[in-house]
Design a protein around this motif. Structure first.
Motif, PDB file in Angstrom:
ATOM      1  N   VAL A 223      60.186 -45.193 149.025  1.00 35.81           N
ATOM      2  CA  VAL A 223      59.799 -46.032 150.157  1.00 35.81           C
ATOM      3  C   VAL A 223      60.879 -46.004 151.238  1.00 35.81           C
ATOM      4  CG1 VAL A 223      58.431 -47.557 148.691  1.00 35.81           C
ATOM      5  CG2 VAL A 223      60.753 -48.233 149.305  1.00 35.81           C
ATOM      6  N   LYS A 224      60.445 -46.097 152.473  1.00 33.81           N
ATOM      7  CA  LYS A 224      61.350 -46.082 153.616  1.00 33.81           C
ATOM      8  C   LYS A 224      61.907 -47.476 153.877  1.00 33.81           C
ATOM      9  CE  LYS A 224      61.321 -45.012 158.578  1.00 33.81           C
ATOM     10  NZ  LYS A 224      60.466 -44.557 159.715  1.00 33.81           N
ATOM     11  N   ASN A 225      61.033 -48.489 153.862  1.00 32.82           N
ATOM     12  CA  ASN A 225      61.439 -49.880 154.068  1.00 32.82           C
ATOM     13  C   ASN A 225      61.094 -50.689 152.835  1.00 32.82           C
ATOM     14  OD1 ASN A 225      62.354 -49.596 156.817  1.00 32.82           O
ATOM     15  ND2 ASN A 225      60.203 -49.392 157.400  1.00 32.82           N
ATOM     16  N   PHE A 226      62.000 -51.586 152.446  1.00 34.61           N
ATOM     17  CA  PHE A 226      61.846 -52.345 151.199  1.00 34.61           C
ATOM     18  C   PHE A 226      62.093 -53.822 151.496  1.00 34.61           C
ATOM     19  CE2 PHE A 226      63.719 -53.652 146.967  1.00 34.61           C
ATOM     20  CZ  PHE A 226      62.507 -53.622 146.289  1.00 34.61           C
ATOM     21  N   TYR A 227      61.131 -54.665 151.100  1.00 32.48           N
ATOM     22  CA  TYR A 227      61.203 -56.099 151.374  1.00 32.48           C
ATOM     23  C   TYR A 227      61.390 -56.858 150.057  1.00 32.48           C
ATOM     24  CZ  TYR A 227      59.281 -54.823 155.935  1.00 32.48           C
ATOM     25  OH  TYR A 227      59.070 -54.272 157.182  1.00 32.48           O
ATOM     26  N   LYS A 228      62.568 -57.438 149.892  1.00 26.65           N
ATOM     27  CA  LYS A 228      62.857 -58.237 148.699  1.00 26.65           C
ATOM     28  C   LYS A 228      63.651 -59.472 149.119  1.00 26.65           C
ATOM     29  CE  LYS A 228      65.037 -58.062 144.122  1.00 26.65           C
ATOM     30  NZ  LYS A 228      65.823 -59.315 144.215  1.00 26.65           N
ATOM     31  N   PRO A 229      63.173 -60.674 148.782  1.00 20.18           N
ATOM     32  CA  PRO A 229      63.922 -61.876 149.163  1.00 20.18           C
ATOM     33  C   PRO A 229      65.289 -61.913 148.485  1.00 20.18           C
ATOM     34  CG  PRO A 229      61.722 -62.425 148.333  1.00 20.18           C
ATOM     35  CD  PRO A 229      61.971 -60.989 148.013  1.00 20.18           C
ATOM     36  N   THR A 230      66.294 -62.343 149.222  1.00 20.62           N
ATOM     37  CA  THR A 230      67.621 -62.490 148.601  1.00 20.62           C
ATOM     38  C   THR A 230      67.621 -63.680 147.652  1.00 20.62           C
ATOM     39  OG1 THR A 230      68.286 -63.693 150.601  1.00 20.62           O
ATOM     40  CG2 THR A 230      68.954 -61.385 150.427  1.00 20.62           C
TER      41      THR A 230
END
Length: 458
Positions: A223-230
């Protein structure tokens, strides 16, 4: 009668011929309406759970940024400001319905079209001749397996057809702008839940951009962009999380809704909606009818209506209530549950009973949409899972009486959850007869009766 004829023809006509029939209808519909999707940005959202919520969230995020949208999901049809109920008991309607909808969306200037995509619709080629630009995968759990040779592999393969449909060339869509019409080159995008075991089956397909979201995984290959909450927190008041040094909040409840929020956020952001705009829209999105919807008529206990109709979705909502709503040891969880008939997912019925045993203090099994099946046999199948663990339960076939009885069992600060139908407006019984029904309306009526009775008792 027509459905019975189709069912009979399926038994005697080879499947490849039926497949050509479906394919021909799709082509004919697209041809008749002039292949409207070629001039629209089409977002397809698939998975076992959360599809309807995510379509609504993506719609809200796009609208908040000033985009004109159209949408089809299991709840409603929507073109710009016009919205009407989906009472078809079919998430992906017939090919002519979809193609006409796309043509109407184009005429209304709604260039962003969000579609809830099902495995059954994909199996019947309803996605063909729809030029998808964004494909979103949420999760995969056992459901509708009887339509897929009782195989998770085949079920997954059906879902993959949406992602294979991204093969077409990039579109060049002229969109109105303050400086006039500007060319909008649309990249093909894939958005995937990287916490799901089946993620690689969807990431293998071609796209200009591949985007991932997760709560558990630290990173995601391909994946190019990865969204994970800190970090994140879940409470009876909603969800809070931090992402890219911004704090987000939502009135939605439960870990399952955090996944839904991340999926919609990743999708909208991939379509150039800024995080700041998403953040504001998220805070004002109060949920959708029949999805973990609280019913409040002044009672001193909680009543929740939810569409949960698989063992995994039951577990998710029960767990959320146990962990976030029942704060005292003596608070009870009262559960009214049911299962759809028509020969669908028979395997899950006793499993749902076992899930209820694990989380519920009181269990009432009732009728749902039996179609041509014997409702008693469906309810007894659920009860088999309960009896394995020697847990007490009640079977009350009349759904209204079941809800009324469950309300009588509630004491202060307890929680009642009624699952299976959500905000559906009909109950389907023998011979495809449709009876007007709404769990939310019935719950409100029965709560008022109970409160009136208690008031008169004093």
């Amino acid at each position: 009668m027509i459905k019975k004829i189709k069912k009979f023809l399926r038994k005697i006509i080879p499947e490849p011929i039926f497949n050509w029939y479906h394919y021909f209808l799709v082509f004919l519909a697209a041809l008749y309406y002039g292949f409207p999707s070629r001039q629209l940005i089409i977002i397809g959202i698939t998975g076992t759970k959360g599809k309807t919520t995510v379509t609504e969230l993506v719609n809200a995020f796009l609208e908040a940024y000033g985009k004109k949208t159209a949408m089809i999901n299991s709840l409603r049809f929507k073109i710009d400001k016009r919205s009407w109920e989906n009472n078809l008991k079919m998430t992906m309607p017939g090919r002519f319905t979809i193609q006409k909808f796309l043509a109407d969306s184009k005429r209304a200037g709604c260039f962003y079209v969000i579609l809830e995509v099902t495995s059954e619709g994909l199996k019947q080629f309803r996605h063909k001749f729809i030029n998808f630009d964004v494909a979103v995968f949420l999760n995969l759990q056992p459901e509708h397996l009887e339509s897929h040779n009782n195989s998770m592999d085949d079920y997954c393969a059906a879902k993959e057809k949406l992602f294979a449909a991204l093969k077409g060339p990039r579109k060049n869509i002229p969109i109105d702008h303050q400086i006039g019409k500007i060319d909008c080159y649309v990249d093909k995008k894939i958005v995937v839940n990287c916490d799901d075991d089946y993620k690689d089956r969807f990431l293998k397909y071609y796209a200009d951009d591949k985007i991932g979201f997760a709560i558990k995984k630290e990173n995601c290959d391909k994946v190019k962009n990865f969204y994970k909450p800190t970090h994140f927190s879940l409470s009876p008041n909603g969800i809070e999380f931090e992402l890219n040094n911004q704090k987000f909040s939502s009135p939605l409840k439960g870990l399952f809704n955090l996944y839904n929020l991340l999926a919609a956020l990743a999708t909208a952001n991939a379509l150039n909606v800024p995080l700041g705009s998403i953040k504001e829209a998220m805070a004002h999105f109060n949920g959708i009818p029949g999805r973990f919807e609280e019913i409040n008529e002044g009672q001193k206990f909680k009543v929740i209506i939810d569409f949960a109709h698989t063992p995994d979705s039951l577990k998710a909502v029960y767990q959320t209530i146990r962990e976030q709503f029942l704060t005292k040891k003596d608070n009870k969880l009262i559960c009214v549950l049911s299962a759809t008939g028509g020969g669908r997912d028979k395997w899950k019925r006793p499993v749902m009973g076992e899930v209820a045993v694990k989380y519920c203090d009181e269990i009432i099994i009732t009728d749902e949409d039996p179609y041509d099946e014997d409702p008693k046999k469906i309810m007894l199948a659920i009860a088999e899972g309960v009896k394995k663990h020697n847990k007490n339960y009640q079977i009350i076939e009349d759904r209204r009486l079941a809800i009324a009885q469950a309300l009588k069992l509630c004491k202060d600060d307890d929680c009642l959850i009624v699952t299976g139908k959500g905000s559906e407006q009909v109950m389907v019984v023998k011979n495809e007869r449709r009876i007007p029904w709404d769990d939310r309306r019935v719950a409100r009526e029965e709560i008022k009766k109970l409160l009136s009775f208690k008031k008169n008792e004093k």
